[in-house]
Design an enzyme around this catalytic site. Structure first.
Site, PDB file in Angstrom:
ATOM      1  N   GLU A   1       1.426  31.357  37.483  1.00 47.42           N
ATOM      2  CA  GLU A   1       0.738  32.539  36.950  1.00 47.42           C
ATOM      3  C   GLU A   1      -0.095  32.108  35.750  1.00 47.42           C
ATOM      4  O   GLU A   1       0.202  32.440  34.609  1.00 47.42           O
ATOM      5  CB  GLU A   1       1.741  33.626  36.528  1.00 47.42           C
TER       6      GLU A   1
ATOM      7  N   ASP B   1       5.850  32.189  35.057  1.00 42.37           N
ATOM      8  CA  ASP B   1       5.106  32.998  34.090  1.00 42.37           C
ATOM      9  C   ASP B   1       4.376  32.097  33.086  1.00 42.37           C
ATOM     10  O   ASP B   1       4.992  31.193  32.497  1.00 42.37           O
ATOM     11  CB  ASP B   1       6.138  33.886  33.370  1.00 42.37           C
TER      12      ASP B   1
END
Lengths: 664, 664
Positions: B419, B390
């Site tokens: 990401e 993330d």
């Protein structure tokens, strides 16, 4: 227990967040050397990025190699993590540059603070406390009045009894901002790799060379020519528009295995030998051939050159005749065979039976390198600043890297022309090692399309950041078949292209301007080559090319756009024998269109597409073009992009057109 | 006294003559990491050159990082100073490679010897003496029988009483040559820079991801979902053709500043919070959300996935809810403000009021890095091999370089999907730091021309050497306006492109296959976002896209050319709404033409230019194309380069054409 990372990564603490990538210009390998012209701005770009959303401070740091401190200029944020700076080097010399980047906590606090105070953030008091701490920290980095100011402001922002609005106003005061920014916290700074650039004087880019043998005669005198006699030609050479006079080696010539006329393996008793067979009982690379003159005569020659606006270029050929003092004094610098001989030097297909190569794998390499470097130093100290280096690709590459960097540091105005007629990657690698200029394949580009492709590579690829080309239509080694079978138009076309495709050129004269074209049978060489014999030239022989050469050189001298490397732009033509290209000054005050035919025997006509948009002209514009190559300087009226030219070798092989600006 | 050069230059003696340049592939900065697919040959090229005319020996040396010894393969001389080798890595893993080059005195002597003996050189006896010495030297490098042979041959060649012809014959004997060449003198060897490459398993390149929230329900059950319930969906997901199941974070969720439904700043008492607000009294990144299940349940889930041919990907989000144990145990890892708070995390324009970011400038960075790395190690030890990371661009780049290199050494099969929806240079820099795959801008490429340009960059620029793209039509964060206002054809077109433009893709399901398209007003996000609430999905809702997804995934699985990155080639069309591209296997057994319309609302027709030359077809050839997207698999007869297509969104937004080989 979790394994810990090392204390530093690539020389930096793990706390350092910015990273630097894609620095332009920069070269591989790391030690390779860029070239840049003095007084011009160098545009430096890089990707500089960090995690998160902090704004970065990025500077370009530069220094002369050897200096301790760096000068810094701010790099502008061009968005998308690109930063750029335009740096004008303060002088010629060996410069180093690197990029430094850091996250300034105060600057990033300030960005947020302004937003929050605009938005009426209820927690603004906390932000002021942070600001107070940052100002106090800046104070510890300042001295004197600045320090006192920063401390005072810090106390004010941190004083909870003060009015909030006043504190906000102070924290937003541009003077405060500027002063804190003058004392940034750079403890977590990324230091980029160091790159090197030779900042070169104008002549390193734009030079006009004239080569001749000082032992030959300027008329029908006899015996061995001298420096004094050679200097007699200087006014004439200068009048023709040359600015460098280049001599083949001027050292004593060996007797053992001396070459005879026409490269004969056995010399007659009166044959003078090749000047490249260096070294005899009179000395080696630091000695002069006695018949040319004394060191005093040589110094007088340099003075005479200077008086005529010329510089003398010497030929440095690191090789020895068997009689060179190095051979007896430093036998360990040569590779001896069991029979006590050394394999003679070669540069296939050429064989140099009269010279011994150095062994660059010698265990005594450090003394060999030091001695070779000292040869340059010796002539630099006599006042010579330009050297043509013979066959550098047969000497170790790392030697040149070390030697040239060292010499350029001490003599930044020195120019080294690499005579490497070898494969392209080796030529370019020598340029990266520090050679200023290089000979090229110009001579062997004999069709318009291949000439265009080659010049595009030299001027518009990354090569142009480190390799400065020098175009020679002929040399004592090279008489191309095109000239052997050429007409006057062929000679003029080759000279015109050499003089306008790139900013440096040279000829071996008087063979060139007298249109000598007799080859050694079956070879790309002159017959009765001057390398092996003393010549008497009639420099004013009727039909010589002096008028054209003088005219072309004069135009080159007058217009700076003709002395630039990267400003060439090719124009389309519909005749594959015709090459057309433009040279313009940045502000478009000068605009030249050169049109040349590769056919020296038959007329060639065709259309040239003039890129009017580069001129700021509309598509149907009428304009005047003046042909500077024709002594009458006729003016033609052209219209639009497509215009017809007819190049008749009986008249002229090309047009040297100046496109006249509107109203001219 | 002449100044001496240093004893070594760039780590080598000045006697070392070869230099190495322009290694391909290689990246800047030096620590950047290339990617390469297992079992495939990596073509390594370089410029390797030296002074003079000696032939060079060049090898490519490779090793698994951490190994002491290198394996070598010969690099072939491709002329013009280019050398190349084709290297097939023996396994996956972190490999290092470098180029080594040297001048072999024996080889170069031998070349000259053969020429001289052919030419009947009268000095051949001297050459034999040199050969004798070179063989003796090789003998000192050999052992056993080889040594004895070399010594014997050396003596023979050096024995002046022997017959010259016999000695010449021995010196030219190929067996002798081979044996001496096996013991080369490499004392003057150039050692090139070390480059690193992650050799990745097939799935690192070609993967098909399915994301869902395990706490949501697969039908209208109530309360909090569990690992066991999630596993019930695995057979269905596998049947649809996915091979990676990716879960948002599965850790305890904080209470302090917990987000409510639709990103509300204040949660209701029964709101479950965002799974990305990691950490509570039950633990942090190494703990499981109690309602999902125990560690034993998680292990059972992994087993169940394996049984179904799936791998489970975990979401690693390095950030903490205020209740995370790190906050109290390691307060030095956060940046505290004077009021005892920490500024919450942001990724503009998104604000994460429920989470605290780590301070990567902490002085305790080494312990922070070690702890973060240990989070990966913890889940790797449970058997997880795929991670979706993330917002990696809000953590320091050097941290990732260190962490990922370290992890890949121990777990070479691990896959890390970055990401990073951030600027391009930052995305690419993270890939260079070691991320296996990266999310892309696919979602925001909504016209054929911009999609083509982007995919060209990803597949045919140097980016494809280190960045492996993963195309997602939607994520829990992103519901693009195209889908909000799209038709079934829009959804299918996006899926078809994601599945065929690059080899990895993913969807956030069931929102995607149920064609959920209600945005939060004015945003590019789902309304009633599953990030903040537990959902019950009717996975079999009528009108779902499972048939198309299943069909497309099955074709991808069947044909290897659809799982390759660099084999895409775009075809011209005369309708800007239509994108057409080809994917072929190297031996042309598979040849696909995918034609997609960007208009989900109206029929679009146009011509596609089929590059027949790539098929080996003549210009007027008739051939059959079969549309695999249509369940009836209709076969059309096409002829020549230019063929008409009509894409009607009511029927299908595209053709997935297999061009049938002749005779099929």
């Amino acid at each position: 227990m979790n394994p810990l990372p090392p204390k530093t990564l690539h020389g930096h603490s793990g706390r350092v967040r910015p990273v630097i990538d894609a620095v332009q210009p920069s070269l591989r390998p790391a030690e390779a050397i860029l070239k840049h012209r003095e007084k011009e701005a160098m545009e430096v770009r890089a990707h500089v990025l960090a995690d998160g959303h902090d704004q970065l401070d990025v500077v370009l740091a530069t220094r002369l190699r050897g200096e301790r401190s760096w000068r810094e200029i701010t790099m502008r944020d061009q968005r998308n993590d690109e930063f750029s700076a335009s740096w004008v080097p303060p002088s010629i010399g060996v410069f180093e540059y690197r990029i430094l980047a850091w996250v300034d906590p105060f600057r990033n606090w300030h960005v947020g603070f302004v937003k929050k105070s605009d938005a009426g953030d209820p927690k603004i008091a906390v932000e002021l406390d942070i600001g107070s701490r940052l100002l106090a920290e800046a104070g510890t980095r300042a001295r004197g009045k600045d320090r006192a100011h920063l401390e005072e402001w810090s106390r004010f922002l941190g004083d909870h009894s003060r009015d909030l609005m006043q504190k906000v106003a102070l924290a937003r005061d541009p003077h405060v901002y500027e002063l804190v920014r003058a004392y940034p916290d750079r403890s977590l700074e990324r230091k980029g790799d160091i790159h090197r650039v030779f900042v070169e004087r104008e002549k390193a880019y734009a030079s006009t060379w004239y080569e001749f043998f000082p032992r030959s005669h300027v008329d029908d005198r006899e015996g061995h020519g001298s420096f004094a006699e050679a200097a007699e030609r200087f006014p004439e050479i200068a009048r023709m528009g040359f600015d460098v006079v280049y001599f083949p080696p001027i050292h004593p010539i060996g007797n053992t295995f001396r070459k005879g006329r026409n490269n004969a393996l056995v010399a007659e008793s009166d044959d003078p030998g090749s000047p490249w067979a260096i070294g005899g009982k009179e000395g080696g690379h630091k000695a002069l051939h006695p018949e040319l003159g004394s060191l005093e005569d040589f110094r007088a020659l340099l003075k005479e050159a200077e008086r005529n606006g010329l510089e003398v270029a010497l030929d440095i050929a690191f090789q020895c005749s068997p009689d060179h003092p190095y051979v007896s004094d430093h036998p360990q610098w040569f590779k001896w065979r069991p029979d006590g001989t050394v394999q003679y030097a070669e540069n296939p297909p050429k064989k140099y039976q009269d010279i011994l190569p150095f062994d660059f794998e010698t265990e005594d390499w450090r003394n060999l390198w030091a001695e070779l470097r000292s040869v340059f130093v010796y002539w630099l100290e006599q006042g010579v600043r330009i050297f043509r280096v013979d066959n550098p690709h047969t000497k170790s590459i790392d030697f040149w890297s070390w030697c040239l960097l060292d010499l350029k540091e001490a003599y930044p105005e020195a120019i080294f022309l690499s005579e490497a007629f070898t494969r392209p990657k080796r030529k370019y690698r020598l340029a990266k090692a520090g050679f200023t200029q290089g000979y090229t394949y110009f001579t062997w580009r004999n069709h318009a399309a291949e000439m265009r492709e080659y010049v595009e590579e030299l001027t518009h690829s990354p090569v142009s950041d480190f390799f400065i080309p020098n175009f020679w239509p002929n040399t004592p080694d090279i008489l191309h078949a095109d000239l052997q079978h050429g007409t006057r138009a062929t000679f003029v076309a080759r000279y015109l292209m050499a003089a306008t495709l790139v900013p440096s050129l040279g000829i071996y004269g008087p063979a060139f301007e007298l249109m000598e074209n007799e080859p050694f049978p079956g070879k790309e060489e002159y017959n009765h080559n001057e390398k092996y014999e003393i010549k008497s030239w009639d420099w004013d022989r009727p039909g010589n090319l002096k008028p054209e050469i003088t005219r072309i050189n004069a135009i080159r001298k007058r217009f700076s756009s003709l002395r630039r490397l990267k400003n060439i732009r090719f124009a389309e033509t519909d005749n594959p024998q015709i090459l057309a290209y433009l040279k313009a000054s940045p502000e478009r005050r000068e605009f030249f269109l050169i049109v040349v035919s590769f056919d020296g025997h038959h007329p060639q006509g065709g259309h040239v597409i003039v890129p009017l948009e580069g001129l700021g002209f509309g598509p149907d514009k009428a304009y005047a073009v003046k042909d500077l190559l024709d002594p009458a300087e006729p003016v033609y009226s052209w219209r639009g992009r497509k215009n017809y030219v007819l190049l008749d070798p009986r008249k002229s092989p090309g047009h040297f057109l100046r496109i006249l600006p509107e109203g001219a």
